[in-house]
Design a protein around this motif. Structure first.
Motif, PDB file in Angstrom:
ATOM      1  N   ASP A 231      -3.213   0.387  -0.620  1.00 59.61           N
ATOM      2  CA  ASP A 231      -3.501   0.554  -2.013  1.00 59.61           C
ATOM      3  C   ASP A 231      -2.921   1.881  -2.930  1.00 59.61           C
ATOM      4  OD1 ASP A 231      -5.405  -1.134  -1.204  1.00 59.61           O
ATOM      5  OD2 ASP A 231      -7.237   0.029  -1.433  1.00 59.61           O
ATOM      6  N   ARG A 232      -2.563   2.804  -2.267  1.00 61.37           N
ATOM      7  CA  ARG A 232      -2.051   3.861  -3.000  1.00 61.37           C
ATOM      8  C   ARG A 232      -0.263   3.754  -2.951  1.00 61.37           C
ATOM      9  NH1 ARG A 232      -2.665   9.985  -1.087  1.00 61.37           N
ATOM     10  NH2 ARG A 232      -5.001   9.438  -2.036  1.00 61.37           N
ATOM     11  N   MET A 233       0.166   2.985  -2.147  1.00 68.96           N
ATOM     12  CA  MET A 233       1.408   2.659  -2.124  1.00 68.96           C
ATOM     13  C   MET A 233       1.691   1.462  -3.301  1.00 68.96           C
ATOM     14  SD  MET A 233       4.333   1.122   0.771  1.00 68.96           S
ATOM     15  CE  MET A 233       4.371   2.730   1.324  1.00 68.96           C
ATOM     16  N   LEU A 234       0.783   0.521  -3.209  1.00 67.07           N
ATOM     17  CA  LEU A 234       0.952  -0.464  -4.330  1.00 67.07           C
ATOM     18  C   LEU A 234       0.724   0.189  -5.694  1.00 67.07           C
ATOM     19  CD1 LEU A 234       0.829  -3.549  -4.982  1.00 67.07           C
ATOM     20  CD2 LEU A 234      -1.623  -3.453  -4.730  1.00 67.07           C
ATOM     21  N   GLN A 235      -0.052   1.275  -5.815  1.00 69.75           N
ATOM     22  CA  GLN A 235      -0.275   1.594  -7.183  1.00 69.75           C
ATOM     23  C   GLN A 235       1.000   2.518  -7.560  1.00 69.75           C
ATOM     24  OE1 GLN A 235      -2.973   2.300  -8.993  1.00 69.75           O
ATOM     25  NE2 GLN A 235      -4.823   1.727  -8.217  1.00 69.75           N
ATOM     26  N   ARG A 236       1.687   2.965  -6.648  1.00 68.67           N
ATOM     27  CA  ARG A 236       3.024   3.653  -7.030  1.00 68.67           C
ATOM     28  C   ARG A 236       4.053   2.641  -7.410  1.00 68.67           C
ATOM     29  NH1 ARG A 236       2.096   6.825  -2.111  1.00 68.67           N
ATOM     30  NH2 ARG A 236       3.925   5.763  -0.981  1.00 68.67           N
ATOM     31  N   HIS A 237       4.262   1.423  -6.757  1.00 67.04           N
ATOM     32  CA  HIS A 237       5.192   0.407  -7.107  1.00 67.04           C
ATOM     33  C   HIS A 237       4.832   0.059  -8.572  1.00 67.04           C
ATOM     34  CE1 HIS A 237       6.358   0.395  -2.954  1.00 67.04           C
ATOM     35  NE2 HIS A 237       7.466  -0.195  -3.317  1.00 67.04           N
ATOM     36  N   PHE A 238       3.626   0.113  -8.941  1.00 66.13           N
ATOM     37  CA  PHE A 238       3.285  -0.334 -10.434  1.00 66.13           C
ATOM     38  C   PHE A 238       3.429   0.778 -11.475  1.00 66.13           C
ATOM     39  CE2 PHE A 238       1.371  -4.019  -8.609  1.00 66.13           C
ATOM     40  CZ  PHE A 238       1.203  -4.985  -9.641  1.00 66.13           C
ATOM     41  N   GLN A 239       3.669   2.000 -11.081  1.00 67.83           N
ATOM     42  CA  GLN A 239       4.022   3.069 -12.065  1.00 67.83           C
ATOM     43  C   GLN A 239       5.183   2.783 -12.987  1.00 67.83           C
ATOM     44  OE1 GLN A 239       4.420   6.521  -9.567  1.00 67.83           O
ATOM     45  NE2 GLN A 239       2.052   6.782  -9.427  1.00 67.83           N
ATOM     46  N   PRO A 240       6.327   2.113 -12.626  1.00 67.63           N
ATOM     47  CA  PRO A 240       7.254   1.893 -13.764  1.00 67.63           C
ATOM     48  C   PRO A 240       6.886   0.946 -14.777  1.00 67.63           C
ATOM     49  CG  PRO A 240       8.031   1.805 -11.458  1.00 67.63           C
ATOM     50  CD  PRO A 240       6.630   1.874 -11.177  1.00 67.63           C
ATOM     51  N   ILE A 241       5.812   0.168 -14.628  1.00 66.05           N
ATOM     52  CA  ILE A 241       5.528  -0.739 -15.812  1.00 66.05           C
ATOM     53  C   ILE A 241       4.304  -0.172 -16.628  1.00 66.05           C
ATOM     54  CG2 ILE A 241       6.490  -2.661 -14.978  1.00 66.05           C
ATOM     55  CD1 ILE A 241       3.751  -3.690 -14.221  1.00 66.05           C
ATOM     56  N   GLY A 242       3.843   1.026 -16.026  1.00 70.16           N
ATOM     57  CA  GLY A 242       2.757   1.832 -16.680  1.00 70.16           C
ATOM     58  C   GLY A 242       1.389   1.129 -16.961  1.00 70.16           C
ATOM     59  N   GLU A 243       1.260   0.232 -15.675  1.00 72.46           N
ATOM     60  CA  GLU A 243      -0.325  -0.242 -15.223  1.00 72.46           C
ATOM     61  C   GLU A 243      -0.635  -0.208 -13.940  1.00 72.46           C
ATOM     62  OE1 GLU A 243      -0.591  -4.351 -18.020  1.00 72.46           O
ATOM     63  OE2 GLU A 243       1.216  -4.353 -16.113  1.00 72.46           O
ATOM     64  N   THR A 244      -1.661  -0.300 -13.491  1.00 75.90           N
ATOM     65  CA  THR A 244      -2.435  -0.508 -12.350  1.00 75.90           C
ATOM     66  C   THR A 244      -2.643  -1.860 -12.064  1.00 75.90           C
ATOM     67  OG1 THR A 244      -4.497  -0.702 -13.141  1.00 75.90           O
ATOM     68  CG2 THR A 244      -3.724   1.442 -12.867  1.00 75.90           C
ATOM     69  N   PRO A 245      -2.534  -2.129 -10.801  1.00 73.84           N
ATOM     70  CA  PRO A 245      -2.616  -3.643 -10.358  1.00 73.84           C
ATOM     71  C   PRO A 245      -3.910  -4.294 -10.716  1.00 73.84           C
ATOM     72  CG  PRO A 245      -1.950  -2.599  -8.521  1.00 73.84           C
ATOM     73  CD  PRO A 245      -2.225  -1.213  -9.440  1.00 73.84           C
ATOM     74  N   GLY A 246      -5.019  -3.590 -10.968  1.00 73.03           N
ATOM     75  CA  GLY A 246      -6.094  -4.074 -11.376  1.00 73.03           C
ATOM     76  C   GLY A 246      -6.278  -4.460 -13.177  1.00 73.03           C
ATOM     77  N   HIS A 247      -5.422  -3.577 -13.617  1.00 71.89           N
ATOM     78  CA  HIS A 247      -5.303  -3.930 -15.154  1.00 71.89           C
ATOM     79  C   HIS A 247      -4.680  -5.130 -15.252  1.00 71.89           C
ATOM     80  CE1 HIS A 247      -3.727  -3.085 -19.246  1.00 71.89           C
ATOM     81  NE2 HIS A 247      -4.868  -2.662 -19.583  1.00 71.89           N
ATOM     82  N   ARG A 248      -3.377  -5.142 -14.471  1.00 70.53           N
ATOM     83  CA  ARG A 248      -2.556  -6.154 -14.671  1.00 70.53           C
ATOM     84  C   ARG A 248      -3.304  -7.582 -14.371  1.00 70.53           C
ATOM     85  NH1 ARG A 248       2.986  -6.986 -16.426  1.00 70.53           N
ATOM     86  NH2 ARG A 248       3.697  -8.996 -15.887  1.00 70.53           N
TER      87      ARG A 248
END
Length: 307
Positions: A231-248
């Motif tokens: 989960d944490r690695m997934l969050q890091r990959h979403f950081q460049p677009i300024g979103e969390t996976p849940g928000h997306r």
């Protein structure tokens, strides 16, 4: 090549057509073929196809330009995939000059100066508006700066076919929109020739969200599991677009619901809205109403009544 749309060419004051272009595409300057007449034959119309906003721009102007000064007043938020539907246009951006004939495509970057030269001939263009941040997160910088789509590449024909399908289908499915983005990704991959692991994982994550957004049991944890990352690695990959996976995922579900509301006949509104909410991945109706209003500034019922 057969045109996809029928555009309107009526005499219109230059100021009106320029303001219409600015409302839809951003700040551009427009020069008519005859300066002193103050008129240009053309029209600007908008249409939503699937997840994309599009503009149909018909003109017989001399040229349209977006200068550095225009960009300072109106920072760009989109890439415009320009499809020449009728007539000719020479597009110049970032040192690239491409003559577009019917069927040709060019991806225009709104943060770079650009020029569209028509020579006074009638031209119809379809502009597919692609959010710049989303494109960068999916494909990286390869999609920016002005990219001509090579007509000799087999993917050109596939992309045009998908655009034609989206313009003729009564309802455009999310899968068709995602198919178009996948074709773009394949084209960029051919240009790049190398794979960026971070961008690839994010692109896969966005594609999975697109595919499974309507599943109420599909969440960030399920997404991480399918990608075989924490989960944490997934969050890091979403950081460049300024979103969390849940928000997306929430945003995509809301977009699906709005698209369904806009294309549905009113009927019984309360039951219709609940059914659409559940079909788009929501299992809490009050949460759906709250988040929908927060995102769009209106209730689902208001959207249904407007359409």
């Amino acid at each position: 090549m057969q045109s996809l749309v029928t555009a309107i060419h009526n005499p219109v004051p230059v100021e009106i057509i320029r303001d219409e272009i600015r409302k839809v595409c951003g700040v551009f300057t427009l020069e008519p073929m005859v300066k002193n007449m103050g008129l240009v034959c053309g029209d600007v119309a908008t249409r939503r196809i699937g997840t994309f906003e599009t503009a149909i721009v018909a003109l017989d102007a001399k040229h349209v330009q977006r200068s550095s000064q225009s960009i300072r007043h109106d920072p760009g938020e989109h890439l415009f995939l320009l499809l020449q539907d009728e007539g000719h246009c020479r597009v110049e951006q970032n040192g690239t000059s491409s003559m577009l004939t019917p069927g040709d495509m060019f991806i225009v970057d709104s943060v770079r100066p650009s020029s569209f030269n028509y020579g006074g001939e009638r031209s119809n263009q379809i502009s597919v508006h692609l959010p710049r941040s989303d494109m960068l997160s999916r494909f990286g910088n390869i999609c920016t700066g002005g990219v001509p789509i090579d007509r000799q590449d087999p993917l050109w024909l596939a992309m045009r076919a998908v655009i034609a399908k989206m313009y003729t289908a009564p309802v455009v499915s999310p899968q068709l929109s995602e198919a178009f983005l996948s074709l773009l990704g394949a084209y960029f991959q051919g240009l790049r020739g190398t794979v960026n692991v971070t961008q690839t994982l994010l692109s896969r994550a966005l594609a999975l969200i697109e595919r499974h957004a309507a599943d109420p049991f599909f969440g960030p944890r399920e997404l991480a599991g399918r990608l075989n990352v924490s989960d944490r690695m997934l969050q890091r990959h979403f950081q460049p677009i300024g979103e969390t996976p849940g928000h997306r995922l929430l945003g995509r579900r809301l977009e699906l619901a709005r698209m369904r509301l806009e294309t549905r006949q009113p009927g019984q509104q309360a039951d219709g809205i609940a059914s659409i909410a559940f079909d788009c991945g929501f299992n809490d109706l009050s949460y759906f109403y709250r988040e929908f209003r927060k995102k769009y500034g209106m209730t689902p019922g208001a959207v249904l009544r407007c359409h």
